[in-house]
Design a protein around this motif. Sequence first.
Motif, PDB file in Angstrom:
ATOM      1  N   UNK A  51       0.336   0.307  -8.165  1.00 16.28           N
ATOM      2  CA  UNK A  51      -0.680   1.274  -7.741  1.00 16.28           C
ATOM      3  C   UNK A  51      -0.039   2.182  -6.703  1.00 16.28           C
ATOM      4  N   UNK A  52      -0.039   3.473  -6.935  1.00 19.33           N
ATOM      5  CA  UNK A  52       0.586   4.363  -5.957  1.00 19.33           C
ATOM      6  C   UNK A  52      -0.313   5.554  -5.661  1.00 19.33           C
ATOM      7  N   UNK A  53      -0.183   6.057  -4.453  1.00 20.72           N
ATOM      8  CA  UNK A  53      -0.749   7.366  -4.149  1.00 20.72           C
ATOM      9  C   UNK A  53       0.440   8.319  -4.093  1.00 20.72           C
ATOM     10  N   UNK A  54       0.260   9.498  -4.677  1.00 21.98           N
ATOM     11  CA  UNK A  54       1.338  10.478  -4.747  1.00 21.98           C
ATOM     12  C   UNK A  54       0.993  11.668  -3.859  1.00 21.98           C
ATOM     13  N   UNK A  55       1.954  12.093  -3.050  1.00 28.76           N
ATOM     14  CA  UNK A  55       1.711  13.243  -2.197  1.00 28.76           C
ATOM     15  C   UNK A  55       3.001  14.050  -2.067  1.00 28.76           C
ATOM     16  N   UNK A  56       2.858  15.304  -1.681  1.00 29.49           N
ATOM     17  CA  UNK A  56       4.026  16.189  -1.636  1.00 29.49           C
ATOM     18  C   UNK A  56       4.217  16.812  -0.271  1.00 29.49           C
ATOM     19  N   UNK A  75      10.981  10.551  -2.255  1.00 34.57           N
ATOM     20  CA  UNK A  75      11.791  10.857  -3.438  1.00 34.57           C
ATOM     21  C   UNK A  75      12.456  12.216  -3.270  1.00 34.57           C
ATOM     22  N   UNK A  76      13.777  12.222  -3.406  1.00 38.93           N
ATOM     23  CA  UNK A  76      14.537  13.473  -3.243  1.00 38.93           C
ATOM     24  C   UNK A  76      15.381  13.708  -4.493  1.00 38.93           C
ATOM     25  N   UNK A  77      15.736  14.955  -4.725  1.00 39.10           N
ATOM     26  CA  UNK A  77      16.575  15.269  -5.877  1.00 39.10           C
ATOM     27  C   UNK A  77      18.044  14.959  -5.589  1.00 39.10           C
ATOM     28  N   UNK A  78      18.513  15.422  -4.409  1.00 38.13           N
ATOM     29  CA  UNK A  78      19.933  15.236  -4.081  1.00 38.13           C
ATOM     30  C   UNK A  78      20.093  15.153  -2.569  1.00 38.13           C
ATOM     31  N   UNK A  81       2.292  20.104   4.080  1.00 32.25           N
ATOM     32  CA  UNK A  81       2.304  18.727   4.583  1.00 32.25           C
ATOM     33  C   UNK A  81       1.574  17.789   3.619  1.00 32.25           C
ATOM     34  N   UNK A  82       1.776  16.505   3.834  1.00 32.94           N
ATOM     35  CA  UNK A  82       1.103  15.483   3.029  1.00 32.94           C
ATOM     36  C   UNK A  82      -0.410  15.644   3.148  1.00 32.94           C
ATOM     37  N   UNK A  83      -1.106  15.254   2.094  1.00 31.66           N
ATOM     38  CA  UNK A  83      -2.567  15.326   2.138  1.00 31.66           C
ATOM     39  C   UNK A  83      -3.179  13.944   2.342  1.00 31.66           C
ATOM     40  N   UNK A  84      -2.376  13.022   2.883  1.00 30.36           N
ATOM     41  CA  UNK A  84      -2.916  11.683   3.131  1.00 30.36           C
ATOM     42  C   UNK A  84      -2.271  11.098   4.375  1.00 30.36           C
ATOM     43  N   UNK A 102       0.874  -1.176   0.000  1.00 32.78           N
ATOM     44  CA  UNK A 102       0.000   0.000   0.000  1.00 32.78           C
ATOM     45  C   UNK A 102       0.913   1.229   0.000  1.00 32.78           C
ATOM     46  N   UNK A 103       1.292   1.644  -1.201  1.00 31.56           N
ATOM     47  CA  UNK A 103       2.408   2.571  -1.363  1.00 31.56           C
ATOM     48  C   UNK A 103       1.987   4.044  -1.449  1.00 31.56           C
ATOM     49  N   UNK A 104       2.686   4.867  -0.667  1.00 32.45           N
ATOM     50  CA  UNK A 104       2.548   6.317  -0.794  1.00 32.45           C
ATOM     51  C   UNK A 104       3.897   6.874  -1.227  1.00 32.45           C
ATOM     52  N   UNK A 105       3.919   7.537  -2.368  1.00 32.79           N
ATOM     53  CA  UNK A 105       5.148   8.151  -2.857  1.00 32.79           C
ATOM     54  C   UNK A 105       5.148   9.608  -2.413  1.00 32.79           C
ATOM     55  N   UNK A 106       6.193   9.972  -1.672  1.00 38.69           N
ATOM     56  CA  UNK A 106       6.285  11.323  -1.108  1.00 38.69           C
ATOM     57  C   UNK A 106       7.381  12.097  -1.833  1.00 38.69           C
ATOM     58  N   UNK A 107       6.981  13.160  -2.520  1.00 39.38           N
ATOM     59  CA  UNK A 107       7.959  14.001  -3.208  1.00 39.38           C
ATOM     60  C   UNK A 107       8.276  15.218  -2.363  1.00 39.38           C
TER      61      UNK A 107
END
Length: 178
Positions: A59-64, A98-101, A85-88, A35-40
Amino acid sequence: MKKSHHIETLISESDIQRRTREIGAALSKELAGKDLVVVGLLNGSFIFMADLVRALDLDVEVSFMRVASYGGQTVTTGEVKILHDLDCTIQGRDVLIIEDIIDTGLTLYKVRNVLKDRQPASIRIVTLLDKPSRRRVEVPVDYVGFTIEDHFVVGCGLDAAGRYRNLPYIGVVTPGEA
Ligand code: IMP
Ligand code: MG
């Protein structure tokens, strides 16, 4: 694109695309059925994130999330100012940050602690770039796109004073050149 600095290519667009697909394939295997949440982490991760989530056969939920980073001495205490903040909810779910650097590691160290307090089932970290020579705190990183020397880089979401995020490659800025 019109540039006011000289920018030397360090990692080409095709190398980034190939590596992103590789990481996406590995994560798709590893995270199948979760049950994946991808956090950018905004702003820098938006390009790598857009490419990576499209390379995930899941299947992913994406949040920032957006956090303020202070360069001071107190930062290792784990305090962090959350600007967005995350919306979930992530409780009991599997989180992929997920990070850039990763530079000093302080941003991710703090974000990881904040998210850990919300009791997710697991936290993984993936970063497009890693500058290990600059590390001040250790953070467990699961996937690194490319390990680089101590250069200031731009492109693929990374900026210099707000610019160059849209370059499709990673480049090194040479100062003082028009
Ligand atoms: P850390 O907390 O020192 O690991 O900082 C990570 C953040 O610093 C990244 O998310 C970037 O926003 C920024 N950063 C670090 N190195 C560079 C660079 O070479 N170019 C652009 N931004 C960078
Ligand atoms: Mg950033």
